[in-house]
Every structure is written in structure tokens, then in C-alpha cells.
Design an enzyme around this catalytic site. Sequence first.
Site, PDB file in Angstrom:
ATOM      1  N   GLU A  11       0.701  -1.602  -0.155  1.00  0.00           N
ATOM      2  CA  GLU A  11       0.261   0.113  -0.010  1.00  0.00           C
ATOM      3  C   GLU A  11       0.676   1.409   0.021  1.00  0.00           C
ATOM      4  OE1 GLU A  11      -3.495   1.835   2.739  1.00  0.00           O
ATOM      5  OE2 GLU A  11      -2.445   0.258   3.425  1.00  0.00           O
TER       6      GLU A  11
ATOM      7  N   LYS B 141      -9.411   3.317  -2.432  1.00  0.00           N
ATOM      8  CA  LYS B 141     -10.217   2.146  -1.318  1.00  0.00           C
ATOM      9  C   LYS B 141     -10.908   2.858  -0.991  1.00  0.00           C
ATOM     10  CE  LYS B 141      -8.327   1.393   3.339  1.00  0.00           C
ATOM     11  NZ  LYS B 141      -7.480   1.275   4.123  1.00  0.00           N
TER      12      LYS B 141
ATOM     13  N   CYS C 203      -6.067  -3.060   2.479  1.00  0.00           N
ATOM     14  CA  CYS C 203      -5.447  -2.859   3.718  1.00  0.00           C
ATOM     15  C   CYS C 203      -6.892  -3.037   4.808  1.00  0.00           C
ATOM     16  CB  CYS C 203      -4.814  -1.648   4.394  1.00  0.00           C
ATOM     17  SG  CYS C 203      -4.163  -0.832   6.277  1.00  0.00           S
TER      18      CYS C 203
END
Length: 506
Positions: free
Chosen positions: A268, A332, A385
Site C-alpha cells: 500500500e 480504497k 488494508c
Amino acid sequence: MRPLSATRALPLAFLLGCASAFGFEPFAIWPLTFCCLAALLALLIRARRFGQAFGLGWWFGLGQFTVGLNWIATAFTFQAAMPAWLGWIAVLLLSLYLAIYPALGLALAWALGKIVKRPEALAVFAAALWIVTEWLRATAFTGFAWNPLGVVWLEVPGATALAPLFGTYVLSGLAVLTGGLIWLAVTRTGLRALLMAGAPLLLAIVAAAIHAVSFDGAGREGIAIRVIQPNINQNEKWEEGAEARNYDRLVRLTGKPGRAPRLILWPEVAVPWYLDENPLARETIASLLGPRDLLLTGAIHFNYDKAGNPVTATNSLFGLTPEARLIGRYDKSHLVPYGEYLPMRPILSAIGLSRLAPGDMDFQPGPGPRGILMPGIGLVGVQICYEIIFSGHVIDAAHRPRFLFNPSNDAWFGRWGPPQHLAQARLRAAEEGMPVIRSTPTGISAVVDGHGRLLASLPWHQAGAIDSRLPPVLAPTPFARFGNVLAAAGALLLLIWGFASGRRRR
């Protein structure tokens, strides 16, 4: 049965909650969690009022969350805007809120148990309502699904076969039911009570065994993959002048290309450059790739207003070809409150609070589960994540991917957070029948197959690379088809069974 003394029972419930947290990673002492649940139910049946039952569940939850989420305090040590001690206040405040959910579930179970007046019914009601309230915890106010109780089954031999059939929340209910069986066995309630309480668990095990035997999970391994873990700590990531050193770690671990194609996976926000705006950065990274290699890497993307000023940012993943061409972007969707955006910003910023990630601009959420189409591989699902912890929300069912990539930055999660994060990623893999690949700066990077088995991993705070083959994707599981409808069905069936178990033989 003697009345329950709150002065003794509530502190005991808190200690049981603290002890139960050691059933999660990094200790994974799962029998301890089941025994703590058994002791909690023994206290619950002695409660005389709804408020007492609520208090028992609340103190138990407070202990479990405070211990299990201690890693959150570590995040506050990586930024200077707020004092580090505030991290422990944040852990406590979050735990005070999260404890409401098990408290509500156990108090409602106690109320139903007073109607049926059978100890086995109380165990079944507690299991059913734990499913409901844990789902609520993962949903209300954007949700916080970390450490669902069902994750403790990962270390129980053979128990991962339950996940593709029922999903996480039913597994959590079955954990409570297992604690109930221990309680009933220890108190010698009787064979009938054990059979009535144990029947749902036995049926679940039999159904999972039949599904595991009959499930067609055949498939061939795919392309060679190389998962990079550069061991760049959070305080090094944004250190001034550290860009070249950090990038050099990625370069060395990526290695020299060969004749065979590779898919290279970076973590990430692995690079500080804005790839869709910087051709030179794309060309620099692409020079590391062989003619048939592909790369997936995290980076930041900016959105601009009509005047050309950046107004929002997204935490994104990009695909890159050897020709320095971007072949997709994923943004995300499920952002971390206080980490990637500051709720109620005008109020909280006025009293000196800020988000934990560097920068003053809040991230903007993406549209939800999407894939990136990679030539020669197929559709790659992405969950960045924190997103991987939300059961039933990680896959676009209409466009089932070849595998799920979970780039993450666990560098500020302390020692407990990374293994807990990996455990939840393994549970998603088992639920969906979907391989999950994780690449993180400091660990734990891993390759997980569609059964939730850990095929390869790199230890925490160790630089390295995993060379593996892409595990085969399995056929859609029942959970992949129906999602958390199965959780609702499981809770309803347990509630019906709880009332049925109260009927005495004629």
C-alpha cells in the site's frame, strides 16, 4: 441458585473478557476463549435483572476489546500532532463503545432465557444474538469489524471448513455455543440439555464435512508471483530525504527479470509519486520489469477542481506494464476513521485533533469492490488494508476475480495488529474460496490459498520477497453466493431452536 453479586460478577466478567482476547492472534489460545465464554454464561444465568445481564456483557466486551485492540495505541506514536498517551485513551473510548454490542446480545439472550427457563436455551439464544450484534458492530457508523469472535476457529484443526458454508458471523455464534456446551458439561446439566444445545453445532460440522468432501475446488496454479516486503517502518516512510533509500529497497527485492512472466506485488502506497501524473516515475519503475512482467503497486491519486487545485485524494492501487502504461486503478472504499479522514472535521480540528496519516486533506472513498484486468492473468480483486476485515463486502460477486490482492500498511499496528490482520484475511479467503495475497511494508506479507491456508509468509519486520505461484481460485462457495443472508438465516434458526429446546418431553 444464589443471586448474582454485581460487586464480584462484573469485575470477573471484565477479567474473563481480558483473558478471552488471548484466543486471537498473536497468541491464538483458542481453548481459553471457549472457556471464558463458558464462565460468562455461568454468570449470565444467575443475573436477576436485564441491567445486570447487560453489565456482564459490557464488562466482558470492555476487557476483550481493550486487550485485543491495544495495537491502536501504537499508531499515535508515529505522528507529532497529538501526544502518544492519547492512543491509550482512544483504545479505551473505542472499547467502551464496542462493548455495547456483546452487552446488548447477552442481555437480550438473558431476557429470552427467562421466558424459556432452560439453561440450554440460554446458550442457544446467546449464540443467535451474538451473530446479530456482531453483524451490527461491523455495520453501524461505518462499522468496526476487527477481531470477530469467529476468527478463533482458524487455529482449531479442520474448523476452517465451516467458513465457506456459513461465514464469519455464524462462526462467532458457534463459538458462543461451544462455550455454552462447556458450561453445560461442567455443571452436569444433563444429557438432554447437552444434546439440545449441541445439535446446531453438530449439524454445522456435519454439513461442513459433506461440503468439503463434495466441493469441487480443482484448479491449476497460475503465473509466478513475487511479493515484496521492504521493511520500511512508518517513521521511515515519510522521513524527509528517505525517498531514494526506500525506493532502493523495493528495487533490490524486486530482483532481475527472467524469461518467465512474473506478477510483482508492492505494498500500500509503496511509492510517494503520483503515478498517473508523473510519466518519469512510471518509466523509472517500469525499467525494473521484464518484457512479460506486470506490477501492482499502491500510490496516491489526486482529484482536482476546475481551477486545477487538488481537492480530494484517494488511496489507490495501480497496475503497470513494462511499457510504463497504467492498466487500471482501484480506489480504497472503506476508509479508516481518524486514520484516513477526520469525522466532524470542523469541530475536531478546532480542538487540535487531526487524522493519524500525514497530510491535512481527507481521503475520498472509492465506489466499492472492483477489479483490475491484468493481461494474461484476468481480473484481480483489490481490498486495500483495513477493507479486508469486512465479511461479505470484499468481492464483486458479478465479476468474480482470479484472486484478491490485499496491499496493506501494518507498520503502525504494533506487534498484535499484523497477525490479527492476517488472520482476518485468511478468513476472507476461506469464506470466498478465493486466494488472498498480502504485501505490506513491515509484515506480515503472505500467500493464502482459497481454503484459508497459509502457504508462505514473511515474518514481521523482516525484509524479503516471497516467490510463489498464484494459487487456484475455487468454485464460488455458498457464502460467496449468498453472503450474510446466511448469518441472518443462522441467527433465526438458532432462535427457533432455542424456543424448541425449552419444550419438555411429555
